[in-house]
Design a protein around this motif. Sequence first.
Motif, PDB file in Angstrom:
ATOM      1  N   PRO A 250       0.756  -1.331   0.059  1.00 32.94           N
ATOM      2  CA  PRO A 250      -0.059  -0.025  -0.002  1.00 32.94           C
ATOM      3  C   PRO A 250       0.765   1.322  -0.050  1.00 32.94           C
ATOM      4  O   PRO A 250       1.952   1.355   0.544  1.00 32.94           O
ATOM      5  CB  PRO A 250      -0.811  -0.258   1.164  1.00 32.94           C
ATOM      6  CG  PRO A 250      -0.796  -1.492   1.938  1.00 32.94           C
ATOM      7  CD  PRO A 250       0.605  -1.997   1.280  1.00 32.94           C
ATOM      8  N   GLY A 251       0.275   2.250  -0.519  1.00 34.78           N
ATOM      9  CA  GLY A 251       0.795   3.417  -0.745  1.00 34.78           C
ATOM     10  C   GLY A 251       1.342   4.010  -2.060  1.00 34.78           C
ATOM     11  O   GLY A 251       1.227   3.204  -3.162  1.00 34.78           O
ATOM     12  N   ASP A 252       2.061   5.044  -2.157  1.00 33.61           N
ATOM     13  CA  ASP A 252       2.402   5.660  -3.688  1.00 33.61           C
ATOM     14  C   ASP A 252       4.207   5.434  -3.441  1.00 33.61           C
ATOM     15  O   ASP A 252       4.637   6.315  -2.892  1.00 33.61           O
ATOM     16  CB  ASP A 252       1.933   6.874  -3.761  1.00 33.61           C
ATOM     17  CG  ASP A 252       2.241   7.722  -5.204  1.00 33.61           C
ATOM     18  OD1 ASP A 252       2.882   7.024  -5.783  1.00 33.61           O
ATOM     19  OD2 ASP A 252       1.639   8.719  -5.635  1.00 33.61           O
ATOM     20  N   SER A 253       4.584   4.746  -4.246  1.00 39.80           N
ATOM     21  CA  SER A 253       6.152   4.761  -4.620  1.00 39.80           C
ATOM     22  C   SER A 253       6.736   6.076  -5.236  1.00 39.80           C
ATOM     23  O   SER A 253       7.881   6.256  -5.112  1.00 39.80           O
ATOM     24  CB  SER A 253       6.555   3.423  -4.960  1.00 39.80           C
ATOM     25  OG  SER A 253       6.019   3.538  -6.683  1.00 39.80           O
ATOM     26  N   HIS A 254       5.917   6.909  -5.538  1.00 40.37           N
ATOM     27  CA  HIS A 254       6.496   8.238  -5.818  1.00 40.37           C
ATOM     28  C   HIS A 254       6.874   9.189  -4.783  1.00 40.37           C
ATOM     29  O   HIS A 254       7.577  10.246  -4.839  1.00 40.37           O
ATOM     30  CB  HIS A 254       5.329   9.163  -6.802  1.00 40.37           C
ATOM     31  CG  HIS A 254       5.336   8.589  -8.170  1.00 40.37           C
ATOM     32  ND1 HIS A 254       4.493   7.307  -8.485  1.00 40.37           N
ATOM     33  CD2 HIS A 254       5.817   8.445  -9.301  1.00 40.37           C
ATOM     34  CE1 HIS A 254       4.370   6.966  -9.587  1.00 40.37           C
ATOM     35  NE2 HIS A 254       5.136   7.558 -10.104  1.00 40.37           N
ATOM     36  N   VAL A 255       6.087   8.892  -3.736  1.00 41.21           N
ATOM     37  CA  VAL A 255       6.173   9.935  -2.441  1.00 41.21           C
ATOM     38  C   VAL A 255       6.904   8.902  -1.147  1.00 41.21           C
ATOM     39  O   VAL A 255       7.041   9.737  -0.192  1.00 41.21           O
ATOM     40  CB  VAL A 255       5.080  10.594  -1.983  1.00 41.21           C
ATOM     41  CG1 VAL A 255       4.964  11.666  -3.290  1.00 41.21           C
ATOM     42  CG2 VAL A 255       3.992   9.801  -2.090  1.00 41.21           C
TER      43      VAL A 255
END
Length: 405
Positions: A250-255
């Motif tokens: 889970p989460g956004d690997s860009h940030v």
Amino acid sequence: MSSASQARSGSTPRNRIRRLAAVLLAPALLLGVSGCMTGIGPSAERPSPAATEPSVEPSPSAEPDPAETALATMTLEQKIASLLILHTPGTDGAAQRAFIDRYGLGGVILMGANIPGGTEATDTAALAAMTATIRGDDEIPPFIGIDQEGGEVVRVGPDPAPGADQLRGLPVEATEQAFQARSTMLADAGISLNFGVVADVSADPSSFIYGRSLGGDAAASSARVAAAVTGEGDRVLSTIKHFPGHGAAPGDSHVGIPSSEMRYLDWTRQEAPPFRAGIDAGADFVMFGHLAFPAIDAQPASLSSAWHHILREQLGFTGLCISDDMRMLQDSGDPRYADPVQNVIAAFAAGTSIVLYTLPADPATIGVDIDAVIRGVADAVRSGHISAEQIDADALAALRLRETA
């Protein structure tokens, strides 16, 4: 269809698998490659001398292999530079080509700011003229890459086909048709490499990756990933991403660096099948995500030798391993990944074949000095931290793949 796409459209994905096996296995066997190239596939039995003895006079020597000839003239620094795909802003093809020549890069990735007319109403004639200038008349042209998934992620627009958000609810055949149309558009525009096939599994509408995932379970995703790679055919080089699976993290690997507590056996059942399906369909590249699975390795997969080993040994991948944008590691805010030179060194040491990096107009704003990156990797090779044989094998494989692009 452009001349480039016509030249590639005669080969099937199965032929591409054989081509890539020849590209990668031959140098591995000759050089005793370690790292990313270790233990690829079963050892072939060596034929007996009698079986190989010619019954007629041998034919004249074959023409020199352009890729081998090119590699033989390259310094270590030039080999490393050839394993970098970078981004620089602007729509000036001559400036893009000068950027490639400045460092001797393996290629460029085009982002939204590189697209004439923009991403919603692209001036396709201007884009084709730009990419033709980037390619030049080189026998071994640079890679020209792009993220064209359809749906949520489109660089050249309007995209001619449904994206994953629609395809996951349509028959599998629709995915093959969509990627056939998409890859034809890209090839006609002079794009040679698409980072476009999302192999992540997600059934959670709140997930960052859900709208880009081709299926909510392993079986549904696997069928569509294979169809997407088949649909792209040989019009563009095909990439599946984000290994080992963004849907489980889970989460956004860009940030940030998304993390999953999933254990290996669960991963093999839930996340691995779409990647295996894409590999079997003939994917040329597997893109590694900046995703952590601490039960397997605390490091992000992009910097993990364990995950590179799993891809090679357990999934049987013989193509090129490419990192997701390395700038994302810096943008994560994690102080362990604040040094771009050390990040790139760690990626190559783990087994990455090609490093991808998007740069702003002024790379100094994110602390990236490309010359320093190349020097740092070269020093790591000379010290033995990175395998010199791996660099040679990957550089040769990339040169040979560029010949077909």
